[in-house]
Design a protein around this motif. Structure first.
Motif, PDB file in Angstrom:
ATOM      1  N   SER A   1      -0.027  -0.284 -10.364  1.00  0.00           N
ATOM      2  CA  SER A   1      -0.606   0.403  -9.199  1.00  0.00           C
ATOM      3  C   SER A   1      -2.068   0.754  -9.452  1.00  0.00           C
ATOM      4  O   SER A   1      -2.432   1.195 -10.550  1.00  0.00           O
ATOM      5  CB  SER A   1       0.202   1.652  -8.851  1.00  0.00           C
TER       6      SER A   1
ATOM      7  N   GLN B   1      -5.257   3.039  -7.946  1.00  0.00           N
ATOM      8  CA  GLN B   1      -5.519   4.170  -7.058  1.00  0.00           C
ATOM      9  C   GLN B   1      -6.950   4.124  -6.529  1.00  0.00           C
ATOM     10  O   GLN B   1      -7.867   3.776  -7.279  1.00  0.00           O
ATOM     11  CB  GLN B   1      -5.307   5.498  -7.795  1.00  0.00           C
TER      12      GLN B   1
ATOM     13  N   ARG C   1       0.866  -1.178   0.000  1.00  0.00           N
ATOM     14  CA  ARG C   1       0.000   0.000   0.000  1.00  0.00           C
ATOM     15  C   ARG C   1       0.906   1.233   0.000  1.00  0.00           C
ATOM     16  O   ARG C   1       1.806   1.348   0.847  1.00  0.00           O
ATOM     17  CB  ARG C   1      -0.858  -0.094   1.271  1.00  0.00           C
TER      18      ARG C   1
ATOM     19  N   ASN D   1      -2.801   6.315  -1.326  1.00  0.00           N
ATOM     20  CA  ASN D   1      -4.115   5.842  -1.771  1.00  0.00           C
ATOM     21  C   ASN D   1      -4.018   4.791  -2.883  1.00  0.00           C
ATOM     22  O   ASN D   1      -4.971   4.574  -3.624  1.00  0.00           O
ATOM     23  CB  ASN D   1      -4.983   7.026  -2.225  1.00  0.00           C
ATOM     24  N   SER D   2      -2.844   4.166  -2.990  1.00  0.00           N
ATOM     25  CA  SER D   2      -2.661   3.152  -4.045  1.00  0.00           C
ATOM     26  C   SER D   2      -2.332   1.789  -3.450  1.00  0.00           C
ATOM     27  O   SER D   2      -1.681   1.698  -2.413  1.00  0.00           O
ATOM     28  CB  SER D   2      -1.503   3.544  -4.977  1.00  0.00           C
TER      29      SER D   2
END
Ligand code: NAD
Length: 462
Positions: free
Chosen positions: A459, A461, A126, A129-130
């Motif tokens: 990744s 989001q 983590r 916010n991804s």
């Protein structure tokens, strides 16, 4: 071990499309000990299709299960260690003890390390916010050399499998029987069909077809810098990922405060081991002018002791190449203090352990990779001179520094343009990243860095 007359593709041994074969020769007595099929582009295509078909299933297999297969593979290699060591000795010519301890011992450690890494590596993290995922790159085309026939295979296949990739292996022409034994071990370990595939064949035929195949996502190559450049060009044209482990001309730097006798003896052993056919061998010994004569004498005595104890080089072509370099060293004015170009035995591809003194940095034997039991001893005036000589080749794979004080050795090593340095005789670490600066390569093998070569990053989001 009995040679298979087929290719290991999609979980079974199947005949090659063509009829060409490669004869396997024992370099110690020049006898043919077996033959394997010489696959071509059609065999490569079948193998790549099998690897592509197996990819989604293997990539989705939980890492713990991939780890379990790798642990099983390590256990099979342990159970079959004796037989594989004999196979390595028969086709590479290395003394049996070296085959047992290094040629088979090291890959067992590496396979075990990837069983552990597959189980513990954070394939997901983590970041703010991804969520960032490490996903397998896809189908790997692995092309390996003969000098450490099992290790070179395991150093690619184990991390690739740990990452969730599937593999097509094209091993070296001189040592295909070890590769077949490895394929048997993979099968016995319960790795699903298509995850690992073996195509034996010639480099410019099967190897090139593998590098060029559009179904291959990453080409992982170990071998000469000349072929590495070709592979990089092919991969570059297709925007394919590429990992290259290439040649070396490493320096063994002995600083004035070091234990001279130990540094010279370990240095000579490092070059003579495996008959000098080690890409990371410290083939240039750098000694301060004041200690030079003593070091040369120690090196000549140490090399003479190896006499009959080293094995042959791998084939007649390599023997001629190595002898050619020895003759070139003499012609360019270096002083022979041990060994020489004459064949020490009537049969077998043997080369005498050879030491040159009065080597200057520009000589061919101080610049080019010889890949035989040949050591060059060079004199330096001061530390800056030693550094200039150490860094003065196109290569940068490995090296060694010896000093009275470890901090002094570390400070010197930090200024060397090379990927690995052993400090005062530091031991091999199967978890430490291995790979080259400059023309010694691109990327790293072994440990967590080696695993990362087979992963790509995604990744999401939120
Ligand atoms: P090589 O480059 O001739 O062959 C290596 C592999 O590439 C073999 O499998 C060969 O069949 C294949 N190959 C040859 N031509 C090819 C082509 N045109 N396309 C695709 N594949 C091709 O090297 P070698 O003589 O087998 O091995 C000795 C060299 O390997 C030395 O220079 C040594 O330093 C280097 N090496 C480097 C490392 C390292 O980790 N950096 C390790 C071992 C060996």
């Amino acid at each position: 071990m009995k040679a298979h007359d087929g290719m290991y593709i999609d979980g079974t041994w199947r005949p090659a499309v063509g009829r060409d074969v490669i004869e396997v020769v024992n370099p110690a007595d020049e006898q043919v000990i077996g033959q394997v099929p010489a696959g071509d582009a059609r065999d490569v295509d079948t193998a790549v299709r099998a690897a592509r078909a197996a990819l989604p299933g293997w990539a989705a297999t939980p890492p713990a299960e991939r780890a379990a297969r790798l642990a099983a593979l390590r256990d099979v290699l342990v159970a079959r260690a004796g037989e594989i060591a004999e196979t390595v000795t028969a086709e590479l010519g290395s003394p049996l003890k070296l085959s047992q301890t290094v040629h088979v011992g090291a890959p067992i450690a590496v396979a075990g390390s990837y069983a552990e890494l597959a189980a513990t590596y954070a394939f997901e993290e983590r970041i703010g916010n991804s969520t960032v995922y490490q996903e397998p790159i896809g189908v790997v085309g692995a092309i390996t050399p003969w000098n450490y026939p099992l290790h070179q295979i395991v150093a690619k296949v184990a991390p690739a499998l740990a990452a969730g990739c599937t593999v097509v292996l094209k091993p070296a022409e001189d040592t295909p029987l070890t590769a077949q034994a490895f394929a048997e071990a993979v099968h016995e370990a319960g790795v699903p069909a298509g995850v690992f595939n073996l195509v034996t064949g010639l480099g410019p035929v099967a190897g090139q077809a593998l590098a060029e195949h559009p179904g291959v996502d990453l080409v992982s190559f170990t071998g000469s810098t000349a072929v590495g450049k070709k592979i990089a060009a092919i991969a570059g044209a297709a925007v394919k990922k590429v990992a290259l482990e290439l040649g070396g001309k490493s320096a063994n730097v002995i600083l004035p405060g070091a234990d001279l006798a130990k540094a010279v003896n370990v240095g000579v052993a490092n070059v003579m081991s495996n008959s000098g056919q080690t890409c990371s061998a410290w083939t240039r010994m750098l000694v301060h002018r004041d200690q030079y004569d003593e070091a040369v004498e120690l090196a000549a005595t140490a090399a003479a002791k190896y006499g009959d104890r080293i094995g042959p080089v791998v084939n007649a072509k390599q023997r001629e190449r190595v002898r050619g370099y020895i003759e070139k060293g003499i012609a360019e004015g270096a002083r022979l203090v041990a060994g020489g170009p004459e064949a020490p035995r009537e049969r077998g591809y043997f080369v005498s352990p050879t030491v040159f003194a009065d080597v200057t940095p520009g000589m061919t034997i101080a610049q080019e990779e010889i890949f035989g039991p040949v050591l060059s001893v060079l004199a330096y005036e001061d530390e800056e001179d030693a550094l200039r000589i150490a860094n003065g080749t196109v290569y940068g794979l490995a090296g060694a520094v010896w000093a009275g004080d470890e901090a002094e050795a570390v400070a010197f090593a930090r200024r060397m343009e090379t990927g690995q340095v052993d400090i005062n005789g530091g031991r091999f670490n199967p978890l430490a990243p291995f790979g080259g600066y400059k023309q010694s390569g691109v990327g790293r093998e072994l440990g967590v860095h080696g695993l990362a070569e087979y992963l790509q990053t995604k990744s999401l989001q939120f």
